[in-house]
Design a protein around this motif. Structure first.
Motif, PDB file in Angstrom:
ATOM      1  N   LYS A  71       0.867  -1.267   0.012  1.00 41.70           N
ATOM      2  CA  LYS A  71       0.093  -0.063   0.094  1.00 41.70           C
ATOM      3  C   LYS A  71       0.857   1.116  -0.030  1.00 41.70           C
ATOM      4  CE  LYS A  71      -3.794   2.078   2.396  1.00 41.70           C
ATOM      5  NZ  LYS A  71      -4.589   2.177   3.715  1.00 41.70           N
ATOM      6  N   LEU A  73       1.721   5.202  -0.913  1.00 43.27           N
ATOM      7  CA  LEU A  73       1.562   6.792  -1.315  1.00 43.27           C
ATOM      8  C   LEU A  73       2.652   7.589  -1.544  1.00 43.27           C
ATOM      9  CD1 LEU A  73      -0.760   9.013  -0.731  1.00 43.27           C
ATOM     10  CD2 LEU A  73       0.588   9.350   1.524  1.00 43.27           C
ATOM     11  N   LYS A  90      -4.146  14.542 -12.083  1.00 43.89           N
ATOM     12  CA  LYS A  90      -5.216  15.006 -11.208  1.00 43.89           C
ATOM     13  C   LYS A  90      -5.087  16.456 -10.832  1.00 43.89           C
ATOM     14  CE  LYS A  90      -5.863  10.559  -9.660  1.00 43.89           C
ATOM     15  NZ  LYS A  90      -7.355   9.816  -9.796  1.00 43.89           N
ATOM     16  N   ILE A 110      -5.815  13.170  -0.633  1.00 46.92           N
ATOM     17  CA  ILE A 110      -5.155  11.974  -1.158  1.00 46.92           C
ATOM     18  C   ILE A 110      -6.104  11.066  -2.040  1.00 46.92           C
ATOM     19  CG2 ILE A 110      -4.168   9.711  -0.329  1.00 46.92           C
ATOM     20  CD1 ILE A 110      -3.556  10.983   2.499  1.00 46.92           C
ATOM     21  N   MET A 111      -5.460  11.046  -3.433  1.00 49.11           N
ATOM     22  CA  MET A 111      -6.355  10.435  -4.556  1.00 49.11           C
ATOM     23  C   MET A 111      -5.922   9.015  -4.908  1.00 49.11           C
ATOM     24  SD  MET A 111      -6.822  14.108  -6.427  1.00 49.11           S
ATOM     25  CE  MET A 111      -5.213  14.568  -6.168  1.00 49.11           C
ATOM     26  N   GLU A 112      -6.926   8.062  -5.285  1.00 50.03           N
ATOM     27  CA  GLU A 112      -6.419   6.759  -5.822  1.00 50.03           C
ATOM     28  C   GLU A 112      -5.975   7.005  -7.261  1.00 50.03           C
ATOM     29  OE1 GLU A 112      -9.596   4.058  -5.491  1.00 50.03           O
ATOM     30  OE2 GLU A 112      -9.730   3.942  -3.425  1.00 50.03           O
ATOM     31  N   THR A 113      -4.778   6.317  -7.806  1.00 47.57           N
ATOM     32  CA  THR A 113      -4.409   6.445  -9.056  1.00 47.57           C
ATOM     33  C   THR A 113      -4.854   5.223  -9.960  1.00 47.57           C
ATOM     34  OG1 THR A 113      -2.307   5.045  -8.628  1.00 47.57           O
ATOM     35  CG2 THR A 113      -2.729   7.597  -8.291  1.00 47.57           C
ATOM     36  N   SER A 119      -1.710   5.552  -4.151  1.00 50.57           N
ATOM     37  CA  SER A 119      -2.380   6.653  -4.098  1.00 50.57           C
ATOM     38  C   SER A 119      -1.517   7.878  -4.213  1.00 50.57           C
ATOM     39  CB  SER A 119      -3.114   6.674  -2.587  1.00 50.57           C
ATOM     40  OG  SER A 119      -3.953   5.784  -2.328  1.00 50.57           O
ATOM     41  N   TYR A 150       0.243   3.405   5.357  1.00 47.01           N
ATOM     42  CA  TYR A 150       0.878   2.901   4.311  1.00 47.01           C
ATOM     43  C   TYR A 150       2.144   2.144   4.483  1.00 47.01           C
ATOM     44  CZ  TYR A 150      -2.457   6.216   1.893  1.00 47.01           C
ATOM     45  OH  TYR A 150      -3.601   6.910   1.559  1.00 47.01           O
TER      46      TYR A 150
END
Length: 227
Positions: A71, A73, A90, A110-113, A119, A150
């Motif tokens: 996971k 970031l 983004k 914080i955005m998912e990709t 993220s 993370y």
């Protein structure tokens, strides 16, 4: 590692079987092995001067870790000339600076990709005092929280010789990667950059060489581990 094309494609995601993608995976493995005796969770990426490929290295290394079921970031802590929002297409409206000001915007910041498990936290609006923002207690507190959420955090920072931001962030990181353009940066500048990082007790994990001759297929980067 050869530099990527200007369209900022994340090659480890777009073409995972390419030699360059394999080089990033090897870099990931070397970092993992260097953390046998000391945990490496927060990795800072910097360069000697602008245009050497530090941001490309940041996003591709982050993607390589995500492909290993981590996971991950990736944070754009270059609060002067941020670029990570371009790689992931983004918005950069909220980001790191917005989150430091107001924790309630975390879900927007914080955005998912498109890379599973990865993220991104973009820079957000640029502040007038980047060094002070990065060196603040709020930044310390945010990183401490993110460490619990993370497996790996990759932080893209400004060039080391240009400003002090990367030296500030190195003290908050478990290890530092220095990206150097082999055709552009002279040896004395590279040595000075390493000296500046060591002066603040940064743990330099290795040096990544960009723009190597493609015919030298077996050495896309030079890596060394610090004790």
């Amino acid at each position: 590692m050869p530099q990527q094309t200007p369209n900022r494609t994340i090659i480890t995601h777009a073409n995972p079987k390419s030699p360059v993608s394999e080089a990033y995976r090897t870099l990931r493995t070397n970092i993992e092995y260097s953390g046998i005796y000391r945990e490496i969770k927060v990795i800072m990426v910097t360069s000697t001067q602008p245009g050497e490929g530090k941001s490309t290295t940041s996003v591709n290394l982050a993607a390589a870790f995500a492909q290993a079921d981590k996971k991950v970031l990736v944070i754009d802590a270059d609060l002067r000339k941020p670029t990570l929002h371009h790689y992931f297409m983004k918005s950069n409206r909220v980001g790191l600076t917005g989150l430091l000001t107001d924790e309630s915007v975390k879900q927007k910041a914080i955005m998912e990709t498109d890379v599973e498990g990865l993220s991104v936290l973009t820079s957000g609006l640029l502040p007038p005092n980047p060094s002070e923002v990065l060196g603040s207690r709020k930044m310390d507190a945010l990183l401490e929280k993110l460490r619990r959420e993370y497996d790996i955090i990759v932080i893209d920072t400004p060039p080391t010789l240009a400003v002090t931001d990367s030296q500030i962030m190195s003290s908050k990181s478990d290890g530092v990667l220095l990206v150097i353009d082999s055709c552009k940066v002279k040896r004395d500048l590279a040595i000075k950059t390493l000296s500046n990082l060591k002066h603040v007790n940064a743990r330099v994990l290795g040096v990544v060489l960009n723009n190597l001759n493609r015919k030298d297929a077996e050495s896309y980067y030079y890596y060394f581990s610090e004790s």
